[in-house]
Design an enzyme around this catalytic site. Structure first.
Site, short mmCIF file in Angstrom:
data_model
loop_
_atom_site.label_atom_id
_atom_site.label_comp_id
_atom_site.label_asym_id
_atom_site.label_seq_id
_atom_site.Cartn_x
_atom_site.Cartn_y
_atom_site.Cartn_z
N ASN A 1 3.69 5.10 -15.54
CA ASN A 1 5.08 5.41 -15.18
C ASN A 1 6.09 4.87 -16.18
O ASN A 1 7.20 5.38 -16.26
CB ASN A 1 5.37 4.93 -13.76
CG ASN A 1 4.76 5.87 -12.75
OD1 ASN A 1 4.84 7.08 -12.91
ND2 ASN A 1 4.12 5.33 -11.73
N GLU B 1 -5.64 3.91 -13.14
CA GLU B 1 -5.03 2.81 -13.89
C GLU B 1 -5.34 1.52 -13.10
O GLU B 1 -4.92 1.38 -11.95
CB GLU B 1 -3.51 3.06 -13.97
CG GLU B 1 -2.79 2.23 -14.99
CD GLU B 1 -1.28 2.60 -15.04
OE1 GLU B 1 -0.72 3.10 -14.04
OE2 GLU B 1 -0.66 2.35 -16.09
N HIS C 1 -4.55 2.35 -9.28
CA HIS C 1 -3.54 3.40 -9.27
C HIS C 1 -4.18 4.75 -9.56
O HIS C 1 -4.40 5.11 -10.72
CB HIS C 1 -2.46 3.04 -10.31
CG HIS C 1 -1.28 3.96 -10.32
ND1 HIS C 1 -0.46 4.09 -11.43
CD2 HIS C 1 -0.76 4.78 -9.38
CE1 HIS C 1 0.49 4.97 -11.15
NE2 HIS C 1 0.34 5.40 -9.92
N1 LIG Z 1 2.71 10.71 -4.41
C1 LIG Z 1 2.26 10.45 -5.63
O1 LIG Z 1 2.22 11.33 -6.52
C2 LIG Z 1 1.71 9.07 -5.95
C3 LIG Z 1 0.94 8.91 -7.11
C4 LIG Z 1 0.37 7.65 -7.37
C5 LIG Z 1 0.61 6.59 -6.49
N2 LIG Z 1 1.39 6.78 -5.38
C6 LIG Z 1 1.57 5.64 -4.47
O2 LIG Z 1 0.69 5.80 -3.35
C7 LIG Z 1 1.27 5.20 -2.19
C8 LIG Z 1 1.35 6.24 -1.09
O3 LIG Z 1 2.17 7.30 -1.53
P1 LIG Z 1 2.10 8.75 -0.83
O4 LIG Z 1 2.80 9.68 -1.75
O5 LIG Z 1 0.70 9.03 -0.37
O6 LIG Z 1 3.03 8.49 0.46
P2 LIG Z 1 3.12 9.35 1.81
O7 LIG Z 1 4.50 9.19 2.30
O8 LIG Z 1 2.57 10.72 1.61
O9 LIG Z 1 2.10 8.58 2.81
C9 LIG Z 1 2.30 7.27 3.24
C10 LIG Z 1 1.55 7.06 4.55
O10 LIG Z 1 1.59 5.65 4.85
C11 LIG Z 1 1.68 5.53 6.26
N3 LIG Z 1 2.13 4.17 6.58
C12 LIG Z 1 3.37 3.63 6.44
N4 LIG Z 1 3.36 2.33 6.83
C13 LIG Z 1 2.09 2.05 7.20
C14 LIG Z 1 1.43 0.89 7.70
N5 LIG Z 1 2.11 -0.25 7.90
N6 LIG Z 1 0.12 0.95 7.99
C15 LIG Z 1 -0.58 2.12 7.80
N7 LIG Z 1 -0.01 3.25 7.33
C16 LIG Z 1 1.30 3.22 7.04
C17 LIG Z 1 2.64 6.65 6.66
O11 LIG Z 1 2.52 6.96 8.05
C18 LIG Z 1 2.19 7.77 5.75
O12 LIG Z 1 1.21 8.60 6.38
C19 LIG Z 1 2.64 4.65 -2.62
O13 LIG Z 1 2.48 3.29 -2.94
C20 LIG Z 1 2.95 5.48 -3.88
O14 LIG Z 1 3.80 4.80 -4.77
C21 LIG Z 1 1.93 8.00 -5.08
#
Ligand SMILES: NC(=O)c1ccc[n+]([C@@H]2O[C@H](COP(=O)([O-])OP(=O)(O)OC[C@H]3O[C@@H](n4cnc5c(N)ncnc54)[C@H](O)[C@@H]3O)[C@@H](O)[C@H]2O)c1
Length: 320
Positions: free
Chosen positions: A214, A176, A164
């Protein structure tokens, strides 16, 4: 030599060999998802000399992700943190794919950072299990979904782990590391060492809803929203108390806008359902804002209005 001292030295030697093995064998990494987190994770691995396959279902996300990495490298160059050669080798270490099977077939590690949705993640991990080599470690960057549940979609639950990263990935030090119910010691140690090699500080935690980050952060954000909902104080006043009074770099309402209000709601629901405890119930105001499409920075409005600047300078007209 006393036996216990010998044991300590031997174990240190084994660790060094193990570290050497990690350095020699972990070369190719796939990152699934080129969004906010995925492009940052790809950036950090590539800058540290790994060959990175950045994979997304959408070509537009890959183009946007590569543009963000380039912009962030340019910013680092402007601050003289890296030179032109480092920027070029970092970008040269990244290849992009829209076909997941093609992108993951030869890699040592996959870090999944696709959309936070259980069904999407379960399908990705089932497909990864079939497409990857038998010894490939499968990590997920999920903020809240159970590592144990994701691992159960594969035939290799001992090689599935939570990695994480925090946002923005190139800047934030913490990773994490979440052990699922079946994650092996060897895989945990490998990922801990790898995180250090990226210049990060890994912290090992167990797999319960919200993990640690979280579980502590989201109740604070939810309480800040509840405080606003109850009319105790306004948006800027609540954020000011936490910034100046508690030395937080960002107030909780601004932070919620930055993370995404939909993401906050989804994490609170995972904890509420996972613990069956009302203390994690999302504030009705948060639920309403998500239903209204006011998701924070990414939608242009949350507690603040971002139509003119991405900085939290203007409180949303809803809360004036
Ligand atoms: N945004 C934050 O602050 C944050 C912090 C820590 C962890 N996360 C975690 O990180 C992960 C991504 O979050 P994010 O904010 O980058 O999301 P985001 O919406 O910015 O990006 C997600 C991407 O995944 C792609 N995607 C969806 N389905 C897919 C598939 N089957 N194969 C390949 N690509 C696919 C989408 O096209 C998109 O570009 C999530 O699990 C989220 O919980 C987010």
């Amino acid at each position: 030599m006393c036996l216990s001292v010998r044991a300590v030295i031997l174990s240190a030697v084994e660790r060094t060999v193990e570290n050497g093995k990690i350095q020699n064998t972990m070369k190719k990494i796939a990152v699934i998802g080129a969004g906010t987190m995925g492009n940052g994770i790809a950036h950090v691995f590539a800058q540290n000399g790994f060959q990175v396959h950045l994979i997304d279902i959408a070509q537009t996300s890959l183009d946007k992700g590569m543009a963000t990495i380039t912009k962030n490298l340019d910013r680092m160059m402007a601050k003289e943190a890296i030179d032109q050669a480092k920027k070029d080798t970092t970008l040269g270490n990244i290849s992009t794919f829209t076909n997941m099977k093609e992108g993951v077939s030869q890699v040592d590690l996959v870090v999944e950072a696709a959309t936070e949705n259980l069904d999407i993640k379960l399908k990705i991990f089932k497909d990864l299990d079939e497409a990857c080599q038998a010894d490939t470690i499968l990590a997920t960057n999920t903020s809240s979904i159970s590592i144990t549940q994701i691992a159960a979609a594969t035939q290799r639950p001992e090689k599935v782990i939570g990695m994480h990263f925090m946002n923005p990935v190139p800047i934030m030090k913490l990773v994490e590391i979440i052990r699922g119910y079946s994650t092996s010691d060897k895989v945990t140690e490998t990922i801990m060492e790898l995180s250090k090699k990226l210049g990060k500080t890994p912290t090992e935690v167990n797999d319960y809803p919200g993990f640690v980050a979280n579980r502590i952060l989201m109740p604070m954000i939810n309480e800040a929203i509840e405080t606003l909902y109850n009319g105790v104080a306004g948006v800027q006043e609540i954020d000011m108390v936490m910034k100046l009074g508690m030395a937080h770099p960002m107030g909780p309402l601004q932070l919620a806008d930055f993370i995404g209000l939909d993401v906050c709601l989804s994490i609170l629901n995972v904890m509420y359902n996972g613990f069956k405890n009302p203390k994690y119930a999302p504030c009705p105001l948060l639920v309403n804002m998500v239903m209204a499409g006011k998701l924070g920075v990414k939608s242009g409005e949350g507690f603040y209005d971002y139509s003119e600047s991405r900085k939290a300078e203007q409180v949303s007209s809803q809360f004036k």
